[in-house]
Design a protein around this motif. Sequence first.
Motif, PDB file in Angstrom:
ATOM      1  N   ILE A  38      16.247  23.545 -25.327  1.00 50.06           N
ATOM      2  CA  ILE A  38      17.295  22.793 -24.627  1.00 50.06           C
ATOM      3  C   ILE A  38      16.676  21.670 -23.798  1.00 50.06           C
ATOM      4  O   ILE A  38      17.138  20.521 -23.818  1.00 50.06           O
ATOM      5  N   THR A  39      15.598  21.993 -23.065  1.00 50.39           N
ATOM      6  CA  THR A  39      14.910  20.978 -22.268  1.00 50.39           C
ATOM      7  C   THR A  39      14.417  19.829 -23.148  1.00 50.39           C
ATOM      8  O   THR A  39      14.602  18.648 -22.842  1.00 50.39           O
ATOM      9  N   ASN A  40      13.787  20.174 -24.252  1.00 51.91           N
ATOM     10  CA  ASN A  40      13.246  19.154 -25.152  1.00 51.91           C
ATOM     11  C   ASN A  40      14.347  18.291 -25.754  1.00 51.91           C
ATOM     12  O   ASN A  40      14.194  17.074 -25.898  1.00 51.91           O
ATOM     13  N   THR A  41      15.448  18.930 -26.145  1.00 50.94           N
ATOM     14  CA  THR A  41      16.550  18.179 -26.752  1.00 50.94           C
ATOM     15  C   THR A  41      17.181  17.231 -25.741  1.00 50.94           C
ATOM     16  O   THR A  41      17.431  16.057 -26.046  1.00 50.94           O
ATOM     17  N   LEU A  42      17.419  17.697 -24.541  1.00 50.88           N
ATOM     18  CA  LEU A  42      17.979  16.834 -23.508  1.00 50.88           C
ATOM     19  C   LEU A  42      17.072  15.642 -23.226  1.00 50.88           C
ATOM     20  O   LEU A  42      17.543  14.530 -22.979  1.00 50.88           O
ATOM     21  N   ALA A  43      15.762  15.871 -23.296  1.00 52.83           N
ATOM     22  CA  ALA A  43      14.809  14.789 -23.011  1.00 52.83           C
ATOM     23  C   ALA A  43      14.894  13.663 -24.036  1.00 52.83           C
ATOM     24  O   ALA A  43      14.531  12.515 -23.745  1.00 52.83           O
ATOM     25  N   LEU A  44      15.374  13.967 -25.251  1.00 51.97           N
ATOM     26  CA  LEU A  44      15.480  12.932 -26.283  1.00 51.97           C
ATOM     27  C   LEU A  44      16.447  11.828 -25.882  1.00 51.97           C
ATOM     28  O   LEU A  44      16.354  10.704 -26.374  1.00 51.97           O
ATOM     29  N   ASN A  45      17.368  12.150 -24.982  1.00 46.83           N
ATOM     30  CA  ASN A  45      18.372  11.159 -24.593  1.00 46.83           C
ATOM     31  C   ASN A  45      17.754   9.954 -23.899  1.00 46.83           C
ATOM     32  O   ASN A  45      18.324   8.859 -23.926  1.00 46.83           O
ATOM     33  N   THR A  46      16.582  10.146 -23.289  1.00 44.62           N
ATOM     34  CA  THR A  46      15.914   9.039 -22.599  1.00 44.62           C
ATOM     35  C   THR A  46      14.539   8.747 -23.192  1.00 44.62           C
ATOM     36  O   THR A  46      13.711   8.109 -22.537  1.00 44.62           O
ATOM     37  N   THR A  47      14.298   9.217 -24.411  1.00 40.05           N
ATOM     38  CA  THR A  47      13.025   8.948 -25.083  1.00 40.05           C
ATOM     39  C   THR A  47      13.138   7.643 -25.860  1.00 40.05           C
ATOM     40  O   THR A  47      13.907   7.556 -26.841  1.00 40.05           O
ATOM     41  N   ALA A  48      12.410   6.645 -25.419  1.00 36.71           N
ATOM     42  CA  ALA A  48      12.505   5.327 -26.058  1.00 36.71           C
ATOM     43  C   ALA A  48      12.197   5.429 -27.544  1.00 36.71           C
ATOM     44  O   ALA A  48      11.202   6.041 -27.951  1.00 36.71           O
ATOM     45  N   GLY A  49      13.059   4.856 -28.358  1.00 34.42           N
ATOM     46  CA  GLY A  49      12.847   4.819 -29.791  1.00 34.42           C
ATOM     47  C   GLY A  49      13.334   6.037 -30.540  1.00 34.42           C
ATOM     48  O   GLY A  49      13.358   6.027 -31.778  1.00 34.42           O
ATOM     49  N   ASP A  50      13.700   7.106 -29.829  1.00 39.01           N
ATOM     50  CA  ASP A  50      14.204   8.279 -30.548  1.00 39.01           C
ATOM     51  C   ASP A  50      15.642   8.031 -30.982  1.00 39.01           C
ATOM     52  O   ASP A  50      16.445   7.453 -30.223  1.00 39.01           O
ATOM     53  N   PRO A  51      16.019   8.461 -32.188  1.00 43.84           N
ATOM     54  CA  PRO A  51      17.389   8.209 -32.674  1.00 43.84           C
ATOM     55  C   PRO A  51      18.478   8.811 -31.792  1.00 43.84           C
ATOM     56  O   PRO A  51      19.621   8.340 -31.811  1.00 43.84           O
ATOM     57  N   PHE A  52      18.147   9.874 -31.037  1.00 45.13           N
ATOM     58  CA  PHE A  52      19.165  10.517 -30.205  1.00 45.13           C
ATOM     59  C   PHE A  52      19.327   9.847 -28.841  1.00 45.13           C
ATOM     60  O   PHE A  52      20.235  10.208 -28.083  1.00 45.13           O
ATOM     61  N   ALA A  53      18.458   8.923 -28.509  1.00 45.60           N
ATOM     62  CA  ALA A  53      18.520   8.270 -27.200  1.00 45.60           C
ATOM     63  C   ALA A  53      19.898   7.644 -26.966  1.00 45.60           C
ATOM     64  O   ALA A  53      20.391   6.876 -27.797  1.00 45.60           O
ATOM     65  N   GLY A  54      20.510   8.016 -25.854  1.00 42.02           N
ATOM     66  CA  GLY A  54      21.822   7.489 -25.510  1.00 42.02           C
ATOM     67  C   GLY A  54      22.990   8.168 -26.188  1.00 42.02           C
ATOM     68  O   GLY A  54      24.140   7.820 -25.924  1.00 42.02           O
ATOM     69  N   HIS A  55      22.733   9.162 -27.052  1.00 41.75           N
ATOM     70  CA  HIS A  55      23.805   9.829 -27.799  1.00 41.75           C
ATOM     71  C   HIS A  55      24.071  11.254 -27.327  1.00 41.75           C
ATOM     72  O   HIS A  55      24.923  11.933 -27.909  1.00 41.75           O
ATOM     73  N   LEU A  56      23.354  11.740 -26.326  1.00 40.77           N
ATOM     74  CA  LEU A  56      23.479  13.133 -25.910  1.00 40.77           C
ATOM     75  C   LEU A  56      24.181  13.228 -24.565  1.00 40.77           C
ATOM     76  O   LEU A  56      23.836  12.510 -23.619  1.00 40.77           O
ATOM     77  N   ASP A  57      25.138  14.132 -24.486  1.00 40.26           N
ATOM     78  CA  ASP A  57      25.808  14.420 -23.222  1.00 40.26           C
ATOM     79  C   ASP A  57      24.879  15.327 -22.416  1.00 40.26           C
ATOM     80  O   ASP A  57      24.680  16.493 -22.769  1.00 40.26           O
ATOM     81  N   THR A  58      24.309  14.810 -21.352  1.00 40.77           N
ATOM     82  CA  THR A  58      23.323  15.567 -20.567  1.00 40.77           C
ATOM     83  C   THR A  58      23.903  16.109 -19.269  1.00 40.77           C
ATOM     84  O   THR A  58      23.167  16.677 -18.464  1.00 40.77           O
ATOM     85  N   THR A  59      25.196  15.982 -19.068  1.00 44.67           N
ATOM     86  CA  THR A  59      25.789  16.401 -17.800  1.00 44.67           C
ATOM     87  C   THR A  59      26.881  17.446 -17.924  1.00 44.67           C
ATOM     88  O   THR A  59      27.248  18.093 -16.949  1.00 44.67           O
ATOM     89  N   THR A  60      27.442  17.633 -19.106  1.00 51.17           N
ATOM     90  CA  THR A  60      28.544  18.576 -19.282  1.00 51.17           C
ATOM     91  C   THR A  60      28.075  20.020 -19.281  1.00 51.17           C
ATOM     92  O   THR A  60      28.851  20.931 -19.039  1.00 51.17           O
ATOM     93  N   GLY A  61      26.797  20.245 -19.531  1.00 51.30           N
ATOM     94  CA  GLY A  61      26.306  21.586 -19.800  1.00 51.30           C
ATOM     95  C   GLY A  61      26.147  21.757 -21.293  1.00 51.30           C
ATOM     96  O   GLY A  61      26.623  20.936 -22.085  1.00 51.30           O
ATOM     97  N   VAL A  62      25.458  22.795 -21.703  1.00 55.74           N
ATOM     98  CA  VAL A  62      25.173  22.998 -23.122  1.00 55.74           C
ATOM     99  C   VAL A  62      25.792  24.300 -23.607  1.00 55.74           C
ATOM    100  O   VAL A  62      26.115  25.195 -22.822  1.00 55.74           O
TER     101      VAL A  62
END
Length: 455
Positions: free
Chosen positions: A160-184
């Motif tokens: 979960i930690t690693n997946t959430l981190a992708l949201n702000t990983t420059a160049g990763d396809p998931f960057a900006g596409h993950l809801d990091t505040t609603t809970g998982v």
Amino acid sequence: MAMNRRTFLGLGAAGAVAAVHAYGAPAATAFPSAPAFSSTPAFPSTPAAAPTRRFAIGVREYAWSRGNRRLTTRIFYPATGNPGGNPVVGAPIADGVFPICEFSHGLGGNPESYAPLIRPLAEAGFVVPAPVFPTTSSGTQGNIQDVYNGNQSKDVSQVITNTLALNTTAGDPFAGHLDTTTGVGVAGHSLGGMTTHGLLTAWPDSRIAAAVPFACVDMGNPGTTVRANVLFVHGDQDSVCQYSSARQAYTELPAPKAFLTHRGTGHDQYIWSGYNHTQTVATYVDWMRWSLYADTAARDRLRADATSGTTTTTWEAVLTSLPTGPTVSLRSRGNGQYVCAENAGADPLVANRATVGDWERFDLVDLGDNNVALKARANGRYVCAENAGADALIANRTAVGPWETFRRVNNSDGTVSLRAQANNQYVGAANNGTGPLTANRTAIGPWESFDLTTG
């Protein structure tokens, strides 16, 4: 941790085994250990709007680790393209911001073997990281101790930690596409279900807002730092993970919660295509959409989507209201007296009243499929047949589950009989109406027959 309550699994406990698919993976990355979680997670009141369409599915593989434990993780996600096909490796992610819902496989399984539970989530608009556990996946020795010692629950927290981190990983396809505040969300079957329950109890992760343990056993006392909507799914003839243990786990957790029982089935038939698979998937997706998208339409579909002739559902603090029904009174054919709920919550129901007042009136709540519940008008509580055959019926319950659900039987003489869903026994008025009503009768006679009048 209540070790004495757990049911130890033999090596035969598993999800179906499938060949591991090879996906193009980024270079191995060792992320920091999962942080200490806040006891008051800040979930927003307005998550992203729930999607109204199905998505195509993409998949990417990440070579992660936790210490020396390799955590190969395949992430399934909403992709561009036409829905309905197999996951496409590296497909562009669809436009939008999507909640995360992790899935844990069972013993001897892998993400591919659980496609019936993973793909519907991705199609519905969830990003689904699915780790391949290093000691319990296909091709391993099957070290189930890694569930009981918490390794797998801790693995999930790391994923979960690693997946959430992708949201702000420059160049990763998931960057900006993950809801990091609603809970998982988290879900899993068998050993994966136990891994999921462990995240709510012995190894809590307060980022979890929704959980669906399939065929789990009780992994310990609920953690005080987790606030999650929890749906249990289980077969009542499960010989691998005891149904009674899952029921105990359910009882111990606070609401909102629900329990979907597949009657007459075992460990995993309801997951694969066929036996109640439709009810399983629809209820599971509804649960996650309600919990992580605040989709009230999904919440309102729960009861209908979970219902079949061989399912039983228990709901607590989930549905805003039950369906309404007429106000009725029940007069026993055995003595011509009306059923009374006087002092409900303290005294049992008896059939000993000559006239109808508030305590002799019940709302006949239609639950679908000819099932009903009786709610006493005088106190607003539901009639319960728990321990039927030993204990009397009593109107003291605030929620409807198996023991508050009765099958309505319309008799040829115009009377109605009520059969408790939980034990398939009929309600009867004992001792000429002087004894309490119980649900312990195997046949219908005058004392099991009631004239139903409205108003």
